[in-house]
Design a protein around this motif. Structure first.
Motif, mmCIF file in Angstrom:
data_model
loop_
_atom_site.group_PDB
_atom_site.id
_atom_site.type_symbol
_atom_site.label_atom_id
_atom_site.label_comp_id
_atom_site.label_asym_id
_atom_site.label_seq_id
_atom_site.Cartn_x
_atom_site.Cartn_y
_atom_site.Cartn_z
ATOM 1 N N ALA A 4 123.275 27.154 7.480
ATOM 2 C CA ALA A 4 122.580 27.471 8.639
ATOM 3 C C ALA A 4 121.198 28.362 8.167
ATOM 4 O O ALA A 4 120.188 28.210 8.870
ATOM 5 C CB ALA A 4 123.397 28.343 9.575
ATOM 6 N N PHE A 5 121.178 28.852 7.014
ATOM 7 C CA PHE A 5 119.944 29.925 6.799
ATOM 8 C C PHE A 5 120.136 30.197 5.315
ATOM 9 O O PHE A 5 121.208 30.005 4.613
ATOM 10 C CB PHE A 5 120.036 31.159 7.704
ATOM 11 C CG PHE A 5 121.211 32.187 7.352
ATOM 12 C CD1 PHE A 5 121.063 33.170 6.554
ATOM 13 C CD2 PHE A 5 122.089 31.800 8.167
ATOM 14 C CE1 PHE A 5 122.047 34.038 6.382
ATOM 15 C CE2 PHE A 5 123.105 32.714 8.005
ATOM 16 C CZ PHE A 5 123.250 33.881 7.244
ATOM 17 N N GLU A 6 118.810 30.297 4.743
ATOM 18 C CA GLU A 6 118.844 30.492 3.244
ATOM 19 C C GLU A 6 118.974 32.207 3.008
ATOM 20 O O GLU A 6 118.737 32.810 3.931
ATOM 21 C CB GLU A 6 117.549 29.918 2.684
ATOM 22 C CG GLU A 6 117.484 28.330 2.623
ATOM 23 C CD GLU A 6 116.078 27.971 2.201
ATOM 24 O OE1 GLU A 6 115.348 28.569 1.678
ATOM 25 O OE2 GLU A 6 116.048 26.607 2.332
ATOM 26 N N GLN A 7 119.014 32.469 1.730
ATOM 27 C CA GLN A 7 118.830 33.941 1.354
ATOM 28 C C GLN A 7 117.821 34.215 1.769
ATOM 29 O O GLN A 7 116.617 34.004 1.709
ATOM 30 C CB GLN A 7 118.967 34.071 -0.154
ATOM 31 C CG GLN A 7 118.995 35.279 -0.614
ATOM 32 C CD GLN A 7 119.997 36.311 -0.288
ATOM 33 O OE1 GLN A 7 121.041 35.749 0.172
ATOM 34 N NE2 GLN A 7 120.039 37.686 -0.392
ATOM 35 N N GLU A 8 118.007 35.544 2.752
ATOM 36 C CA GLU A 8 116.701 36.370 3.370
ATOM 37 C C GLU A 8 115.884 35.613 4.124
ATOM 38 O O GLU A 8 114.798 35.489 4.576
ATOM 39 C CB GLU A 8 115.788 37.029 2.401
ATOM 40 C CG GLU A 8 116.597 37.875 1.543
ATOM 41 C CD GLU A 8 115.841 39.042 0.601
ATOM 42 O OE1 GLU A 8 114.516 38.827 0.851
ATOM 43 O OE2 GLU A 8 116.358 39.394 -0.163
ATOM 44 N N GLY A 9 116.614 34.246 4.888
ATOM 45 C CA GLY A 9 115.859 33.320 5.651
ATOM 46 C C GLY A 9 116.322 33.795 7.196
ATOM 47 O O GLY A 9 117.124 34.905 7.250
ATOM 48 N N GLU A 10 115.736 32.849 8.297
ATOM 49 C CA GLU A 10 115.970 33.654 9.569
ATOM 50 C C GLU A 10 117.116 33.008 9.894
ATOM 51 O O GLU A 10 117.569 31.940 9.634
ATOM 52 C CB GLU A 10 114.780 33.035 10.253
ATOM 53 C CG GLU A 10 114.630 33.435 11.820
ATOM 54 C CD GLU A 10 114.473 34.739 12.004
ATOM 55 O OE1 GLU A 10 114.901 35.513 13.167
ATOM 56 O OE2 GLU A 10 113.704 35.523 11.203
ATOM 57 N N ILE A 11 118.103 33.767 10.591
ATOM 58 C CA ILE A 11 119.356 33.303 11.205
ATOM 59 C C ILE A 11 119.244 32.548 12.680
ATOM 60 O O ILE A 11 118.350 32.898 13.255
ATOM 61 C CB ILE A 11 120.709 34.323 11.330
ATOM 62 C CG1 ILE A 11 120.731 35.289 10.130
ATOM 63 C CG2 ILE A 11 121.543 34.012 12.219
ATOM 64 C CD1 ILE A 11 121.681 36.462 10.081
ATOM 65 N N PRO A 12 119.584 31.160 12.761
ATOM 66 C CA PRO A 12 119.165 30.544 13.712
ATOM 67 C C PRO A 12 119.964 31.109 15.004
ATOM 68 O O PRO A 12 120.730 32.076 15.073
ATOM 69 C CB PRO A 12 119.805 29.133 13.699
ATOM 70 C CG PRO A 12 120.064 29.061 12.184
ATOM 71 C CD PRO A 12 120.290 30.617 11.698
ATOM 72 N N SER A 25 129.789 31.545 15.031
ATOM 73 C CA SER A 25 129.816 32.117 13.624
ATOM 74 C C SER A 25 129.172 31.202 12.927
ATOM 75 O O SER A 25 129.227 29.730 12.824
ATOM 76 C CB SER A 25 131.122 32.269 13.120
ATOM 77 O OG SER A 25 132.025 31.343 12.937
ATOM 78 N N PRO A 26 128.453 31.179 11.692
ATOM 79 C CA PRO A 26 127.899 30.389 10.902
ATOM 80 C C PRO A 26 128.895 29.594 9.801
ATOM 81 O O PRO A 26 129.898 30.454 9.529
ATOM 82 C CB PRO A 26 126.936 30.959 10.078
ATOM 83 C CG PRO A 26 127.247 32.336 10.041
ATOM 84 C CD PRO A 26 128.124 32.598 11.355
ATOM 85 N N ALA A 27 128.397 28.669 9.524
ATOM 86 C CA ALA A 27 129.488 28.011 8.411
ATOM 87 C C ALA A 27 128.916 28.736 7.006
ATOM 88 O O ALA A 27 127.950 28.986 6.917
ATOM 89 C CB ALA A 27 128.995 26.391 8.094
ATOM 90 N N LEU A 28 129.663 29.020 6.283
ATOM 91 C CA LEU A 28 129.462 29.678 4.836
ATOM 92 C C LEU A 28 130.421 29.001 3.833
ATOM 93 O O LEU A 28 131.463 28.386 4.055
ATOM 94 C CB LEU A 28 129.868 30.997 4.904
ATOM 95 C CG LEU A 28 129.270 31.994 5.957
ATOM 96 C CD1 LEU A 28 130.181 33.262 6.007
ATOM 97 C CD2 LEU A 28 127.803 32.104 5.856
ATOM 98 N N GLY A 29 129.855 28.975 2.647
ATOM 99 C CA GLY A 29 130.316 28.198 1.488
ATOM 100 C C GLY A 29 130.359 29.132 0.326
ATOM 101 O O GLY A 29 129.242 29.730 0.110
#
Length: 148
Positions: A4-12, A25-29
């Motif tokens: 969904a977003f990169e490190q220090e990127g914008e959360i959609p 909730s965002p998918a996390l891996g």
């Protein structure tokens, strides 16, 4: 760690509580969980105001992540448990900073050397207390969110 977003990127916005209450909730891996881990836990905090957005624990150490859109329930499939966020609700509570402000949301994953004997619904403070002395490793993903 997230599609969904990169490190220090914008959360959609779909992962936010406002302005539109999508609140998914965002998918996390993740990878590289220590072989001695008995469980995983995750806490998401708005570090600008110390506001807890997600408390989830008893994640099996074999899990490679969490899917998008988990239910706001205390107990999830596989015995995964969710705690109470600072909104006073179970599960994920998305970002909703004051208009015109950008806040930083840190998702911290903990690999634990013990399975925690906690009921669903605990707070982040209770989880941190139970994890004390059991953290083998941790990783963080920070995202930014702002609204006009």
């Amino acid at each position: 760690m997230s599609d969904a977003f990169e490190q220090e990127g914008e959360i959609p916005p779909r992962h936010a509580l406002c302005p539109e209450p999508s609140n998914v909730s965002p998918a996390l891996g993740w990878s590289g969980v220590p072989s001695a881990a008995k469980s995983l836990a995750l806490i998401c905090v708005d570090i600008d105001v110390d506001f807890v957005h997600w408390v989830i624990y008893n994640i099996p150490p074999s899990a490679a992540g969490l899917p998008e859109g988990l239910a706001d329930a205390g107990t999830l499939e596989g015995g995964i448990l969710q705690g109470t966020n600072s909104y006073g609700e179970l599960g994920y509570g998305g970002p909703c900073p004051p208009a015109g402000q950008t806040h930083t949301y840190v998702f911290t994953l903990y690999a634990l050397g013990a399975a925690l004997d906690l009921p669903a619904g605990v707070t982040a403070d209770s989880l941190r207390q139970a994890m004390n002395g059991h953290v083998l490793a941790q990783a963080e993903l920070a995202g930014l969110y702002s609204r006009e």
